[in-house]
Design a protein around this motif. Structure first.
Motif, short mmCIF file in Angstrom:
data_model
loop_
_atom_site.label_atom_id
_atom_site.label_comp_id
_atom_site.label_asym_id
_atom_site.label_seq_id
_atom_site.Cartn_x
_atom_site.Cartn_y
_atom_site.Cartn_z
N LEU A 378 0.80 -1.22 0.00
CA LEU A 378 0.00 0.00 0.00
C LEU A 378 0.83 1.27 0.00
O LEU A 378 0.31 2.35 0.25
CB LEU A 378 -0.93 0.00 1.22
CG LEU A 378 -1.96 -1.12 1.20
CD1 LEU A 378 -2.87 -1.00 2.39
CD2 LEU A 378 -2.80 -1.05 -0.07
N TYR A 382 0.39 5.15 2.52
CA TYR A 382 -0.65 4.48 3.30
C TYR A 382 -0.34 4.58 4.79
O TYR A 382 -1.18 5.02 5.59
CB TYR A 382 -0.71 3.03 2.85
CG TYR A 382 -1.56 2.13 3.70
CD1 TYR A 382 -2.95 2.14 3.57
CD2 TYR A 382 -0.99 1.25 4.61
CE1 TYR A 382 -3.73 1.30 4.34
CE2 TYR A 382 -1.76 0.41 5.37
CZ TYR A 382 -3.13 0.44 5.24
OH TYR A 382 -3.90 -0.39 5.99
N HIS A 385 -0.18 8.27 6.02
CA HIS A 385 -1.51 8.85 5.97
C HIS A 385 -2.40 8.27 7.08
O HIS A 385 -3.22 8.96 7.67
CB HIS A 385 -2.10 8.54 4.60
CG HIS A 385 -3.27 9.38 4.24
ND1 HIS A 385 -3.19 10.75 4.14
CD2 HIS A 385 -4.56 9.06 3.99
CE1 HIS A 385 -4.38 11.22 3.83
NE2 HIS A 385 -5.22 10.21 3.74
N ARG A 386 -2.15 7.03 7.34
CA ARG A 386 -2.99 6.33 8.30
C ARG A 386 -2.85 6.94 9.70
O ARG A 386 -3.82 7.05 10.44
CB ARG A 386 -2.55 4.87 8.33
CG ARG A 386 -3.42 3.97 9.14
CD ARG A 386 -2.93 2.57 8.93
NE ARG A 386 -3.81 1.63 9.56
CZ ARG A 386 -3.68 0.35 9.43
NH1 ARG A 386 -2.72 -0.14 8.71
NH2 ARG A 386 -4.50 -0.47 10.05
N ARG A 389 -3.60 11.29 9.56
CA ARG A 389 -4.69 11.82 8.74
C ARG A 389 -5.58 12.75 9.55
O ARG A 389 -5.77 12.60 10.76
CB ARG A 389 -5.51 10.71 8.11
CG ARG A 389 -6.13 9.72 9.06
CD ARG A 389 -7.00 8.73 8.33
NE ARG A 389 -8.23 9.34 7.85
CZ ARG A 389 -8.43 9.68 6.62
NH1 ARG A 389 -7.51 9.52 5.73
NH2 ARG A 389 -9.57 10.22 6.25
N LYS A 391 -9.41 14.65 9.64
CA LYS A 391 -10.78 14.41 9.17
C LYS A 391 -11.08 15.27 7.94
O LYS A 391 -10.76 16.46 7.93
CB LYS A 391 -11.77 14.76 10.28
CG LYS A 391 -11.93 13.66 11.30
CD LYS A 391 -13.06 12.75 10.90
CE LYS A 391 -13.13 11.56 11.86
NZ LYS A 391 -14.04 10.54 11.36
N CYS A 402 -1.72 10.96 -3.49
CA CYS A 402 -1.91 9.56 -3.08
C CYS A 402 -1.65 8.63 -4.25
O CYS A 402 -0.97 7.62 -4.13
CB CYS A 402 -3.33 9.43 -2.56
SG CYS A 402 -3.84 7.77 -2.28
N PRO B 100 -7.31 0.84 -2.61
CA PRO B 100 -6.83 0.40 -1.29
C PRO B 100 -6.12 1.48 -0.48
O PRO B 100 -6.00 1.36 0.72
CB PRO B 100 -5.86 -0.74 -1.61
CG PRO B 100 -5.48 -0.54 -3.02
CD PRO B 100 -6.60 0.15 -3.69
N GLU B 101 -5.66 2.54 -1.17
CA GLU B 101 -4.96 3.59 -0.43
C GLU B 101 -5.91 4.54 0.28
O GLU B 101 -5.48 5.36 1.08
CB GLU B 101 -4.09 4.42 -1.38
CG GLU B 101 -2.91 3.70 -1.94
CD GLU B 101 -3.29 2.75 -3.04
OE1 GLU B 101 -2.58 1.77 -3.24
OE2 GLU B 101 -4.32 2.98 -3.69
N LEU B 102 -7.18 4.49 -0.09
CA LEU B 102 -8.15 5.43 0.49
C LEU B 102 -9.04 4.73 1.50
O LEU B 102 -9.33 3.53 1.38
CB LEU B 102 -9.01 6.04 -0.62
CG LEU B 102 -8.27 6.75 -1.75
CD1 LEU B 102 -9.27 7.34 -2.73
CD2 LEU B 102 -7.37 7.84 -1.23
N GLU B 105 -14.48 6.25 3.73
CA GLU B 105 -15.06 7.58 3.50
C GLU B 105 -14.47 8.22 2.24
O GLU B 105 -15.20 8.76 1.41
CB GLU B 105 -14.77 8.45 4.71
CG GLU B 105 -15.43 9.81 4.63
CD GLU B 105 -14.92 10.76 5.70
OE1 GLU B 105 -14.72 10.31 6.85
OE2 GLU B 105 -14.70 11.93 5.38
N TYR B 140 -9.52 1.07 6.05
CA TYR B 140 -9.07 0.89 4.67
C TYR B 140 -9.70 -0.39 4.10
O TYR B 140 -10.01 -1.31 4.86
CB TYR B 140 -7.54 0.79 4.62
CG TYR B 140 -6.90 2.13 4.84
CD1 TYR B 140 -6.63 2.97 3.77
CD2 TYR B 140 -6.60 2.56 6.13
CE1 TYR B 140 -6.06 4.22 3.98
CE2 TYR B 140 -6.03 3.80 6.34
CZ TYR B 140 -5.77 4.63 5.27
OH TYR B 140 -5.22 5.86 5.47
#
Lengths: 835, 230
Positions: A378, A382, A385-386, A389, A391, A402, B100-102, B105, B140
């Motif tokens: 990913l 990924y 960002h995870r 992040r 909202k 991305c 998969p990266e998003l 939402e 994810y």
């Protein structure tokens, strides 16, 4: 082992295809280069043999006992004799020498008949073509030849000049002008042994077991005590000795090939590993340990390498034939074919070594393969960002970022490849350009094969100069009048503040006390040729004016920087790149500036002159042998000299005579020496130098072109392959965007445009780096110029003014455009399936 | 006529070269009414997906015409067609097709981004609640089950309030229970928001949930029947 073998041999077709291609191409390149280098070397050696014969050594003016001692020496394998009986004259001037040569001599010297046969009766003669041309003898076999020969009378033992008549039996290929005999006379006309008279001298040419000059010392010792006998090692007949510069120059091809090959293989292995990663993960899941995976990977690789190498060898043959064809068609001459199983073996060994070396990276990556497949990677985005992040922070830009993050790794690979490709190709181009410049210096700019310098300070009188002009073989004469002192009155000059000038002090201290207040110098009168003036003026930074120079209002002053070593030795930094390096010590720069007035004094005579330009160094580019200037020399016109000296005699002249190769240089050299008996004559043979430079240039250009073309093709192919793979890989993703209604232009923006920008930027970066290095190197050559600005200006001028920009930018544009076209074509192909 | 969302006339598509031609879709005539749930059934290789692609303007037909809300698709430029797809069509696939990266939402909001529109967070909230994704919105796709992923795909497909939702075997990767759950969600959305759905399946039980069933055999539309007729 059974299962490993099965795993290694099965399913290795599609995913390993890039590896097959890569190893085949690399093997092909390696073998082609080895074959080509072998052929170039063989051709070069053959040319040397052709020109210089195959004898290893020669003993000149041998006596009978020396001859016997030499022939009986165990180190000698073969020997041949050249006997000289007399001197041939044409209009009271020496034209050549007449004598005999035995069969061994002809064979050792590779002296061939162009036409006819060797003389076998007392009336016949065979002559060298250049001697015939000089003597004006028609090139017809059977022609009656009459000339004066000075030989020893057998009865009186005195030298007698008599007219002789022969019939031309054969025309020999010229050799005397090539051979380096350090002044020993060679015979240009051969008569039969029947005509043998009392010999004037005898030379012994031989082949021996000695491999170099040092080994031949033992022969020298045989007659070291005897005067008159000289022994020479024929270094020109043998393959060039491998000094550092030789290896650097010729090794360039190998280094470039090796780097290119290794990089290409490494990149392909990385791509293949990436493709097979999932398969390896599954194997790991099924219980294969990393060791086993490594063995399977290597076995698969070797199984790919064997047919690929063979395919590469087969492919190299037609490629090599094409190269040979073009080599000859482009007028580079005939290439001697040289091939041996050793070349194939060497190419194989290198190819395999590079393959093994390239495997280090995948084997390292193999250690990281987890037991449980992780699924789709990913990307780093990924994870970052995870955790960080916010909202509702997703916007168009973040989305594009991305998406881009997914391809960052691939882009890095592509980027490195593109960057290196451009760098190597441009580097090759620049190298070829530098070689071209060198070629111009030694070949093109030098219009003449021979130069004689009747050196200063003895000078030549008008009569002597007229005689030089009258020589048929002399095509151009440059005369420089130089005045340093007359009647023990030395010339010196001053400028504003020169009394305190450290440079002046250094120069004056080394001279007479008379110069305590000024700078010792010389007046050098240039011939009234604007071209010559421009040559000197262009090497300075001032704005010298030709009209003012002619009128005697302006001059050019040569004041190169000086370096005083710890031992007190003064070295001046003259020409570009010659003395700039390697001289350590304190530097002194002259305070005289462009446009400043200088006062020139000699005894009571004084005059004022504007310094049009201060010359610091000379670009070899335009030079032939005009590098005779000394620090403190003032270049002036004849008008100024007349004004300054008035009725005083101008005795010192430096005469440079130039000629070409229509007749033997030996004759002209002799005549020049006769004209100028009181002065030293320096002879320079440019032909050999020119020929070598030409050969070097052609070889380098040829090899570099092959590299550039190969890299070009490989780069485009690889890019095409990469894009096809990428599009296959991303097809589903692109499809999602299409389903979601993303416009084509946006998809393009996402996938294609960044790549195009990427390669353009990298191409520019590679150029920036290369030009940085290139200019830095140029700056080093002009390090003796005052101020960085001037150095940069000179470096820039020297490096860029005559640079073939159109060609350089053109080939890069073609390369980038092709990469873009490949990317666009692949992209278009991918998305054209859907609307 | 105003109730017709999608219609096509003599729709045909041929694949392959001259020697090896395959008539994927032949002479299909359709009129889909607003607010109805249509199911296309047929065997594998009968041309269901091709028909769906032709109706959605993803592929160009070799013959015939497609109208969406009275607009002839073949007359549209590439850009207009993409815009139409973005605003008036929704797609759900068997393999979810999520990025998969998003997060969930972000995946649902993607159509807003592509349309360069402000995200309607109120509507987003409703959707998440309706499809029981509120708790999962920051996850994810790889952290979701198949059913959850497919619900996300449904939410994404209807986030722009499309005129029609195309669903290509949406339950193909799901077990029976999850399939039924997904179908319930689709029916709920269909009823609540008067959503027109065209669903492709080879499962007759699923097809029965629709208002009308279209049977496709060898690229030809054989029967159009009411679900309760079957």
């Amino acid at each position: 082992m059974g299962i490993i073998w099965k795993l290694a041999t099965q399913g290795r077709k599609r995913k390993l295809r890039p590896l097959y291609i890569s190893i085949s191409l690399c093997s092909m390149l390696l073998l082609t280069v080895f074959l080509l280098m072998g052929c170039l070397k063989k051709t070069n050696d053959a040319a040397r043999f052709q020109a210089y014969g195959r004898y290893r050594g020669a003993a000149f003016r041998v006596t009978d006992d020396v001859k016997t001692a030499l022939i009986q020496h165990k180190a000698l394998l073969e020997s041949g004799e050249m006997k000289i009986y007399g001197t041939i004259f044409k209009e009271d001037l020496i034209a050549g020498y007449i004598g005999t040569m035995d069969e061994h001599m002809l064979s050792l010297g590779n002296i061939h008949l162009k036409e006819g046969k060797l003389p076998d009766s007392a009336e016949e003669i065979a002559m060298e073509s250049s001697l015939m041309a000089y003597m004006g003898i028609p090139f017809h076999i059977g022609e009656r030849v009459v000339f004066e020969v000075e030989s020893i009378d057998s009865t009186t033992g005195q030298l007698v000049k008599k007219e002789h008549e022969y019939y031309l039996s054969g025309i020999l290929q010229s050799y005397t002008e090539y051979w380096d005999t350090d002044g020993a006379l060679l015979c240009g006309a051969i008569i039969s042994d029947d005509t043998a008279k009392t010999e004037q001298m005898c030379h012994l040419f031989f082949d021996s077991i000695h491999q170099n000059e040092e080994e031949m010392q033992e022969l020298k010792e045989l007659f070291s005590v005897r005067s008159g006998v000289r022994l020479m090692y024929n270094r020109l007949a043998y393959p060039e000795e491998g000094g550092l510069s030789y290896y650097l120059e010729h090794g360039f091809a190998f280094v470039l090939t090796f780097l290119l090959t290794e990089f290409f293989i490494l990149l392909t292995l990385a791509v293949v590993f990436h493709k097979k990663q999932y398969e390896l993960q599954v194997m790991r899941l099924l219980g294969a340990d990393r060791h086993m995976l490594g063995i399977v990977w290597m076995m698969q690789g070797i199984l790919v390498w064997i047919p690929s190498f063979l395919a590469g060898c087969f492919a190299a043959m037609p490629i090599f034939c094409i190269i040979l064809f073009f080599y000859q068609r482009l007028g580079y001459g005939e290439l001697q074919i040289s091939y041996s199983p050793m070349l194939f073996l060497t190419a194989g060994i290198f190819s395999f070594l590079f393959f093994l070396l390239g495997n280090a990276y995948p084997l390292f990556l193999m250690k990281k393969i987890p037991v449980i497949p992780k699924g789709k990677s990913l990307t780093r985005y990924y994870t970052v960002h995870r955790h960080k992040r916010l909202k509702r922070n997703l916007n168009w830009k973040a989305f594009l970022n991305c998406e881009r993050a997914l391809y960052r790794k691939q882009e890095v690979y592509e980027g490195i490849f593109c960057f290196l490709s451009v760098l190597v190709m441009s580097c090759g181009f620049l190298l070829s350009y530098e070689k071209y410049r060198e070629y111009l210096v030694t070949v093109s700019a030098s219009q003449y094969d021979y130069i004689w310098e009747a050196s200063y300070p003895a000078g030549l009188n008008k009569e002597q100069i007229d005689k030089i002009h009258q020589l048929d073989s002399i095509e151009k004469v440059d005369i420089f009048t130089i005045v340093e002192e007359i009647n023990q009155e030395k010339l010196w000059f001053t400028w504003n503040g020169c009394e305190q000038d450290a440079y002046r002090k250094l120069m004056a201290d080394s001279d007479e006390a008379i110069h305590k207040a000024g700078m010792p110098g010389r007046l050098v009168v240039l011939p009234d040729e604007k071209e010559l003036f421009d040559y000197y003026a262009n090497n300075g930074l001032g704005k010298a004016n030709w009209e003012n120079f002619l009128d005697g209002k302006e001059g050019l002053v040569y004041l190169p920087d000086l370096v005083v070593s710890k031992t007190g030795t003064i070295t001046y930094m003259g020409n570009f790149g010659v003395n700039s390096y390697h001289v350590m010590g304190e530097q002194a720069k002259a305070g005289l500036t462009n446009g400043e007035m200088i006062q020139i004094k000699m005894g009571v005579t004084t005059d004022i002159l504007r310094c049009g330009s201060v010359l610091k160094s000379f670009d070899h580019y335009f030079q032939e042998s005009r590098d005779f200037l000394m620090p403190g020399d003032i270049l002036v016109s004849g008008a100024f000299m007349e004004r300054f000296l008035g009725e005083r005699p101008k005795v010192s002249t430096l005469v440079m005579a130039y000629g070409n190769n229509e007749i033997t240089y030996e004759i002209t050299d002799k005549r020049m020496s006769e004209i100028n008996q009181d002065s030293r004559v320096i002879f320079q043979m440019k032909r050999e130098e020119k020929e070598q430079a030409r050969q070097r240039f052609i070889n380098t250009l040829f090899l570099t072109s092959i590299f550039i073309l190969f890299l070009f093709a490989v780069s485009i192919l690889l890019s095409f392959h990469h894009w096809i793979e990428r599009m296959k890989h991303d097809s589903q993703r692109i499809q999602i965007f299409q389903y979601l209604g993303m416009e084509k232009k946006h998809i393009k923006k996402l996938y294609l445009l960044p790549y195009l920008k990427h390669i353009t930027v990298l191409c520019l970066l590679a150029n920036l780096l290369l030009w940085g290095v290139f200019l830095y190197e140029k700056i080093q050559f002009v390090a003796n110029y005052e101020g960085f600005k001037n150095q940069l200006q000179f470096a820039f001028r020297s490096g860029t003014v005559e640079f073939p920009w159109i060609l350089y930018i053109g080939f890069q544009l073609v390369y980038v455009m092709l990469l873009m076209l490949v990317a666009r074509f692949s992209f278009q192909k991918m998305i054209s399936n859907k609307n | 006529m105003t109730d017709i969302v999608l219609s096509c006339k003599d729709l045909g598509k041929i694949y392959g070269t001259k020697q090896n031609q395959v008539q994927a879709v032949t002479g299909v005539n359709l009129k889909l009414q607003k607010g109805k749930f249509y199911c296309i059934i047929g065997k594998s290789g009968s041309g269901k997906t091709t028909l769906l692609h032709l109706l959605a303007g993803m592929e160009k037909p070799d013959s015939g015409t497609v109208w969406l809300n009275g607009v002839e698709l073949s007359q549209l430029t590439e850009v207009s067609l993409a815009r139409l797809r973005r605003r008036h069509m929704g797609f759900v696939f068997q393999d979810y097709q999520l990025l998969p990266e998003l997060t969930v939402e972000e995946n649902i909001c993607l159509p807003f981004l592509l349309d360069k529109k402000e995200i309607d967070f109120d509507w987003l909230k409703i959707l998440l609640e309706a499809l029981s994704l509120t708790e999962l919105q920051n996850r994810y796709p790889t952290e979701l089950s198949g059913g959850e992923q497919q619900r996300t795909a449904v939410a994404r497909a209807i986030s722009q309030r499309p005129s029609i939702l195309f669903a290509d075997e949406p339950t193909g990767n799901l077990d029976k229970k999850t399939s039924e759950e997904l179908l319930d969600f689709l029916l709920k959305l269909h009823r609540k928001y008067d959503l027109t759905i065209l669903l492709v399946t080879h499962d007759l039980d699923i097809a029965r949930c629709g208002d009308e069933i279209l049977l496709l055999e060898d690229g030809c539309l054989k029967t159009v029947m009411k679900a309760d007729e079957k």
